[in-house]
Motif scaffolding. Structure first.
Motif, PDB file in Angstrom:
ATOM      1  N   SER A  55      54.409  35.798  37.676  1.00 54.03           N
ATOM      2  CA  SER A  55      53.799  37.061  37.252  1.00 54.03           C
ATOM      3  C   SER A  55      52.600  37.406  38.138  1.00 54.03           C
ATOM      4  O   SER A  55      52.128  36.587  38.940  1.00 54.03           O
ATOM      5  N   ARG A  56      52.064  38.581  37.998  1.00 57.88           N
ATOM      6  CA  ARG A  56      50.961  39.071  38.818  1.00 57.88           C
ATOM      7  C   ARG A  56      49.617  38.475  38.396  1.00 57.88           C
ATOM      8  O   ARG A  56      48.610  38.661  39.092  1.00 57.88           O
ATOM      9  N   TRP A  57      49.599  37.784  37.288  1.00 57.07           N
ATOM     10  CA  TRP A  57      48.374  37.147  36.863  1.00 57.07           C
ATOM     11  C   TRP A  57      48.042  35.960  37.764  1.00 57.07           C
ATOM     12  O   TRP A  57      48.931  35.245  38.217  1.00 57.07           O
ATOM     13  N   SER A  58      46.739  35.718  38.019  1.00 55.34           N
ATOM     14  CA  SER A  58      46.336  34.611  38.891  1.00 55.34           C
ATOM     15  C   SER A  58      46.333  33.281  38.157  1.00 55.34           C
ATOM     16  O   SER A  58      46.410  32.222  38.770  1.00 55.34           O
ATOM     17  N   ALA A  59      46.243  33.350  36.834  1.00 55.47           N
ATOM     18  CA  ALA A  59      46.225  32.099  36.058  1.00 55.47           C
ATOM     19  C   ALA A  59      46.779  32.365  34.655  1.00 55.47           C
ATOM     20  O   ALA A  59      46.956  33.511  34.247  1.00 55.47           O
TER      21      ALA A  59
END
Length: 212
Positions: free
Chosen positions: A208-212
């Motif tokens: 996903s585009r989330w970093s964490a």
């Protein structure tokens, strides 16, 4: 003349007749015979489980439930279950059925491959799912009268059902593999289509585009 198979009366309504003609003429013997067997097994399983589905709505659910595997029912890029459900709902509404009745049939078809949930819903939804499970994977078959089962398969023969049915899934889904995400349909493509790898929920979270 009333048609009775294994003690199950086939609905004689105009809508049932028109649906029978439509599915016979626009699908193939595999899907037609399977769909009729599903209705009969759905009814027999419903009796066993003290369910009271509306026979006409159950019949229409059974007849349309796998139509999304074939054209002209599979024109959209969506789960094949939704193709069949959408066409069935339009069929009912075009013939004056109530929105509620059309929604029952839509739901029965849309959820017929979903494990665990249909059996906890309304009688038509539950019975459709139980009938599908009986005809496809034999769930509940041991609890049915062998003479009734023999009568069903004499009228609506299975032939080489296992292989032909799996091939129908490959043919109906391999050009839209992304629609099988999160469904049992991905099992079929992963087994038969070289190079196909199902996308897992782990893949989606980690990618996903989330970093964490």
């Amino acid at each position: 003349m009333t048609e009775i198979i294994a003690g199950v009366e086939i609905p004689e309504t105009q809508a049932a007749y028109e649906a029978t003609v439509l599915i016979r003429e626009t699908t193939n013997p595999l899907i037609f015979h399977h769909s009729r067997r599903v209705f009969i097994f759905s009814t027999l399983r419903a009796r066993e489980l003290s369910l009271r589905p509306d026979p006409e709505l159950l019949y229409l659910s059974a007849l349309f439930h796998d139509t999304g595997l074939l054209r002209p029912f599979s024109a959209l890029e969506q789960r094949f279950e939704l193709d069949g459900a959408d066409h069935a709902r339009k069929f009912l509404l075009d013939r004056g059925f109530s929105d509620a009745a059309a929604e029952v049939v839509w739901t029965a078809i849309a959820l017929h491959t979903t494990p665990g949930i249909p059996g906890r819903m309304g009688d038509e939804v539950a019975a459709t799912n139980f009938g599908v499970l009986t005809d496809v994977v034999g769930l509940g078959l041991d609890g049915l009268d062998p003479d009734q089962v023999a009568e069903v398969t004499a009228v609506h023969p299975r032939g080489d059902f296992k292989n032909e049915f799996l091939r129908a899934f490959v043919d109906g889904l391999s050009h839209r593999p992304d629609t099988t995400y999160g469904t049992v349909n991905a099992d079929v493509l992963e087994h038969f289509v070289p190079g196909f790898r199902r996308v897992s929920m782990v893949d989606r979270i980690m990618g996903s585009r989330w970093s964490a």
